[in-house]
Design a protein around this motif. Structure first.
Motif, PDB file in Angstrom:
ATOM      1  N   UNK A  50       0.987  -1.155  -0.036  1.00 38.14           N
ATOM      2  CA  UNK A  50       0.052   0.225   0.142  1.00 38.14           C
ATOM      3  C   UNK A  50       0.757   1.411  -0.066  1.00 38.14           C
ATOM      4  N   UNK A  51       1.942   1.381   0.899  1.00 40.06           N
ATOM      5  CA  UNK A  51       2.818   2.390   0.946  1.00 40.06           C
ATOM      6  C   UNK A  51       4.350   1.783   0.988  1.00 40.06           C
ATOM      7  N   UNK A  52       4.981   2.444  -0.103  1.00 41.15           N
ATOM      8  CA  UNK A  52       6.361   2.312  -0.017  1.00 41.15           C
ATOM      9  C   UNK A  52       7.592   3.273  -0.032  1.00 41.15           C
ATOM     10  N   UNK A  53       8.366   3.465   0.939  1.00 42.23           N
ATOM     11  CA  UNK A  53       9.241   4.385   1.422  1.00 42.23           C
ATOM     12  C   UNK A  53      10.646   3.943   0.811  1.00 42.23           C
ATOM     13  N   UNK A  54      11.064   4.968   0.174  1.00 43.96           N
ATOM     14  CA  UNK A  54      12.615   4.858  -0.167  1.00 43.96           C
ATOM     15  C   UNK A  54      13.619   5.536   0.747  1.00 43.96           C
ATOM     16  N   UNK A  55      14.468   5.025   1.329  1.00 46.74           N
ATOM     17  CA  UNK A  55      15.294   5.716   2.255  1.00 46.74           C
ATOM     18  C   UNK A  55      16.425   6.202   1.842  1.00 46.74           C
ATOM     19  N   UNK A  56      16.723   7.433   2.083  1.00 40.96           N
ATOM     20  CA  UNK A  56      18.092   7.962   1.784  1.00 40.96           C
ATOM     21  C   UNK A  56      18.605   8.949   2.949  1.00 40.96           C
ATOM     22  N   UNK A  57      19.711   9.156   2.950  1.00 40.92           N
ATOM     23  CA  UNK A  57      20.527  10.050   3.955  1.00 40.92           C
ATOM     24  C   UNK A  57      20.768  11.408   3.625  1.00 40.92           C
ATOM     25  N   UNK A  58      20.431  12.404   4.285  1.00 37.36           N
ATOM     26  CA  UNK A  58      20.784  13.836   4.221  1.00 37.36           C
ATOM     27  C   UNK A  58      22.068  13.945   4.308  1.00 37.36           C
ATOM     28  N   UNK A  59      22.797  13.097   5.078  1.00 35.87           N
ATOM     29  CA  UNK A  59      24.341  13.190   5.181  1.00 35.87           C
ATOM     30  C   UNK A  59      25.177  12.348   4.072  1.00 35.87           C
ATOM     31  N   UNK A  60      26.192  13.001   3.767  1.00 38.15           N
ATOM     32  CA  UNK A  60      27.246  12.074   2.800  1.00 38.15           C
ATOM     33  C   UNK A  60      28.332  11.611   3.838  1.00 38.15           C
ATOM     34  N   UNK A  61      29.020  10.664   3.014  1.00 40.55           N
ATOM     35  CA  UNK A  61      30.061   9.747   3.744  1.00 40.55           C
ATOM     36  C   UNK A  61      29.985   8.550   3.565  1.00 40.55           C
ATOM     37  N   UNK A  62      31.105   7.654   4.384  1.00 33.58           N
ATOM     38  CA  UNK A  62      31.178   6.435   4.267  1.00 33.58           C
ATOM     39  C   UNK A  62      30.340   5.711   5.140  1.00 33.58           C
ATOM     40  N   UNK A  63      29.777   4.477   4.697  1.00 37.20           N
ATOM     41  CA  UNK A  63      28.898   3.728   5.509  1.00 37.20           C
ATOM     42  C   UNK A  63      29.312   2.941   6.469  1.00 37.20           C
ATOM     43  N   UNK A  64      29.446   3.054   7.676  1.00 36.79           N
ATOM     44  CA  UNK A  64      30.195   2.189   8.400  1.00 36.79           C
ATOM     45  C   UNK A  64      29.483   0.848   9.130  1.00 36.79           C
ATOM     46  N   UNK A  65      28.118   0.924   9.132  1.00 35.34           N
ATOM     47  CA  UNK A  65      27.319  -0.346   9.578  1.00 35.34           C
ATOM     48  C   UNK A  65      25.825  -0.242   9.083  1.00 35.34           C
ATOM     49  N   UNK A  66      25.133  -1.437   8.664  1.00 40.15           N
ATOM     50  CA  UNK A  66      23.923  -1.449   8.339  1.00 40.15           C
ATOM     51  C   UNK A  66      23.365  -2.650   9.283  1.00 40.15           C
ATOM     52  N   UNK A  67      22.320  -2.251   9.949  1.00 42.47           N
ATOM     53  CA  UNK A  67      21.725  -2.959  11.061  1.00 42.47           C
ATOM     54  C   UNK A  67      20.285  -3.694  10.702  1.00 42.47           C
ATOM     55  N   UNK A  68      20.039  -3.464   9.108  1.00 44.87           N
ATOM     56  CA  UNK A  68      18.834  -4.092   8.799  1.00 44.87           C
ATOM     57  C   UNK A  68      19.118  -4.828   7.228  1.00 44.87           C
ATOM     58  N   UNK A  69      18.564  -6.022   7.157  1.00 48.15           N
ATOM     59  CA  UNK A  69      18.679  -6.530   5.644  1.00 48.15           C
ATOM     60  C   UNK A  69      17.259  -6.862   5.144  1.00 48.15           C
ATOM     61  N   UNK A  70      17.354  -7.150   3.930  1.00 50.59           N
ATOM     62  CA  UNK A  70      16.089  -7.699   3.220  1.00 50.59           C
ATOM     63  C   UNK A  70      15.331  -8.513   4.179  1.00 50.59           C
ATOM     64  N   UNK A  71      13.633  -8.397   4.148  1.00 52.77           N
ATOM     65  CA  UNK A  71      12.954  -9.185   4.685  1.00 52.77           C
ATOM     66  C   UNK A  71      12.801  -8.897   6.179  1.00 52.77           C
ATOM     67  N   UNK A  72      13.704  -8.070   6.749  1.00 55.55           N
ATOM     68  CA  UNK A  72      13.692  -7.787   8.200  1.00 55.55           C
ATOM     69  C   UNK A  72      12.645  -6.979   8.715  1.00 55.55           C
ATOM     70  N   UNK A  73      11.630  -7.189   9.447  1.00 53.29           N
ATOM     71  CA  UNK A  73      10.607  -6.279   9.962  1.00 53.29           C
ATOM     72  C   UNK A  73      11.238  -5.336  10.986  1.00 53.29           C
ATOM     73  N   UNK A  74      10.954  -4.068  10.667  1.00 51.26           N
ATOM     74  CA  UNK A  74      11.641  -3.000  11.637  1.00 51.26           C
ATOM     75  C   UNK A  74      10.580  -2.049  12.228  1.00 51.26           C
TER      76      UNK A  74
END
Length: 455
Positions: A50-74
């Motif tokens: 019904x609703x889809x959200x594309x997440x972007x960051x207003x900050x630029x720089x290197x990604x240090x960690x990713x805490x969620x993966x495809x299929x995870x419920x957050x």
């Protein structure tokens, strides 16, 4: 004379001979039956969030960690991506220092203004210097405000290095990896780097394309049954959310998109699944019904008279006596008026009286209007006539029809329960056969067929 011509003549002679025989006529008959009539619309579509959200960051720089993966419920506020904080942290420290300096300059400017005011009162300081001290104090206050804004912006930029879930949902797409350097959409004219895509799958929808001939039967709020190939024996209940106003065309077929929402708390339905949708439009159970092919309109009178051997004028008169408004015999130039008669017929006082005389002996459904509506403007049923078999001969009868599933039509009034209904071929077939017979008669002048040739 070739073989084909001889064969054709033999067939024509046989048909001509048969036409002169006076054997008793047999009819294709059907009876009034108690049936369940269910009208539904089928369509195909794809399961969508019904609703889809594309997440972007207003900050630029290197990604240090990713805490969620495809299929995870957050959940809302949960940390998803951590971006390098060093540059925003340094900017915040610098902004704090500039704010401290601005506060100091403001305090000094305030003291200087007070001292200048005292000297100006004693005449020691002139007007120009006194006004200059006031201006410097005002500028120092403005500088404090600018420094405070810079600190707030720097703090926001530091917070932007932590990408958090805006709401409850499921991660359906991941487009980044640890170590990747991303750009901000506020700084990059290309729109910045997409990080994740998430959707709330507790409710999903199907965007089904429905033919324009059926779209008038559908209204928001109607119930629907959705099936998918993954669970063929497990239908899902849904309801129509809306009908998109703009039509789409596929292979010269006009279609409208219908949005059906489905409760997916079980989590079985996934985006992209192919779905079959059945929309329940209307239903009637245990009602008297006859085959739909038996129904006739005023435009069929000429063909029906030819097929049964009745006089057309006599057929029209009998229909009028049964309570139907039928136009007089018209020429071909006025045929359009007759074609529209079934839609424009009105219940005159005479027709009402004739119909009321038959009401007690006919099948009726109490408190049901002569035409059933399935929504705003769409109307089922109408006024038709049929042939019934009485004393071994066809007799025309005016009826009111209700709901139809195209195979059978509900009879609201006009027919006795024990009457036999005569099923005729289509009017187009009858007329084409008559034209062929006349053509053959003119061509060879055989008995039983009309001919313009002199003996």
């Amino acid at each position: 004379m070739n073989r084909f011509t001889l064969t054709l003549l033999a067939v024509v002679i046989t048909l001509g001979g048969c036409a002169q025989e006076t054997e008793k006529r047999t009819w294709n008959l059907a009876s009034v039956q108690q049936r369940d009539i269910i009208v539904s619309v089928q369509a195909a579509g794809i399961i969508e969030p019904v609703t889809t959200v594309e997440l972007k960051s207003k900050a630029s720089g290197e990604i240090l960690a990713i805490s969620a993966d495809t299929g995870d419920v957050v959940e809302a506020g949960q940390l998803l991506v951590q971006i390098d904080k060093r540059t925003p942290r340094n900017a915040l420290a610098q902004a704090d220092a500039e704010l401290e300096a601005a506060n100091a300059r403001r305090d000094i400017a305030k003291l200087q203004r007070e001292r200048a005011a005292t000297l100006f009162k004693t005449g020691t300081l002139n007007q120009v210097d006194h006004e200059q001290s006031i201006l410097e104090y005002a500028n120092s206050k403005a500088e404090v405000v600018r420094a405070q804004v810079a600190v707030e912006n720097a703090r926001i930029a530091l917070d932007d290095t932590e990408v958090r879930a805006p709401s409850h949902g499921t991660i359906i797409l991941r487009e980044i990896e640890v170590g990747q350097v991303i750009s901000s959409p506020t700084m990059d004219v290309g729109g910045g780097t997409a990080l994740l895509r998430m959707a709330d799958l507790r409710f999903v929808q199907v965007r089904a394309l429905v033919d324009e001939t059926d779209i008038g039967k559908i209204l928001p709020g109607q119930k629907a049954v959705v099936t998918v190939a993954a669970y063929p024996n497990q239908p899902f209940d849904g309801s129509v959310l809306k009908i998109e106003p703009q039509a789409e065309e596929e292979e010269s077929v006009t279609l409208f998109a219908v949005i059906i929402t489905i409760d997916n708390k079980s989590g079985l339905l996934r985006p992209g699944m192919n779905a079959e949708v059945e929309l329940n439009i209307a239903s009637r159970y245990g009602v008297p019904a006859i085959p739909t092919i038996a129904l006739r309109t005023p435009r069929d009178i000429e063909a029906a008279a030819l097929f049964t051997g009745m006089e057309e004028a006599q057929l029209r008169a009998q229909l009028r006596s049964s309570g139907m408004a039928v136009p007089d015999m018209v020429s071909g130039a006025s045929e359009a008026t007759e074609n529209d008669a079934v839609d424009n017929a009105t219940d005159s006082d005479t027709n009402k009286e004739a119909y009321q005389d038959k009401e007690a002996a006919t099948l009726t459904t109490s408190e049901i209007p002569s035409q059933l509506t399935a929504g705003q403007g769409y109307m089922f049923g109408g006024q038709y006539w049929i042939f019934v078999l009485r004393d071994g001969r066809p007799a025309p009868q005016y009826i009111n029809a209700g709901l139809t599933d195209l195979d059978y039509s509900e009879v609201l009034s006009g027919v006795d329960a024990n009457e036999q209904i005569i099923l005729l071929p289509s009017s187009a077939l009858i007329m084409s056969q008559n034209e062929f017979r006349e053509w053959m008669g003119k061509a060879v002048g055989l008995p039983g067929m009309s001919s313009d040739k002199d003996d």
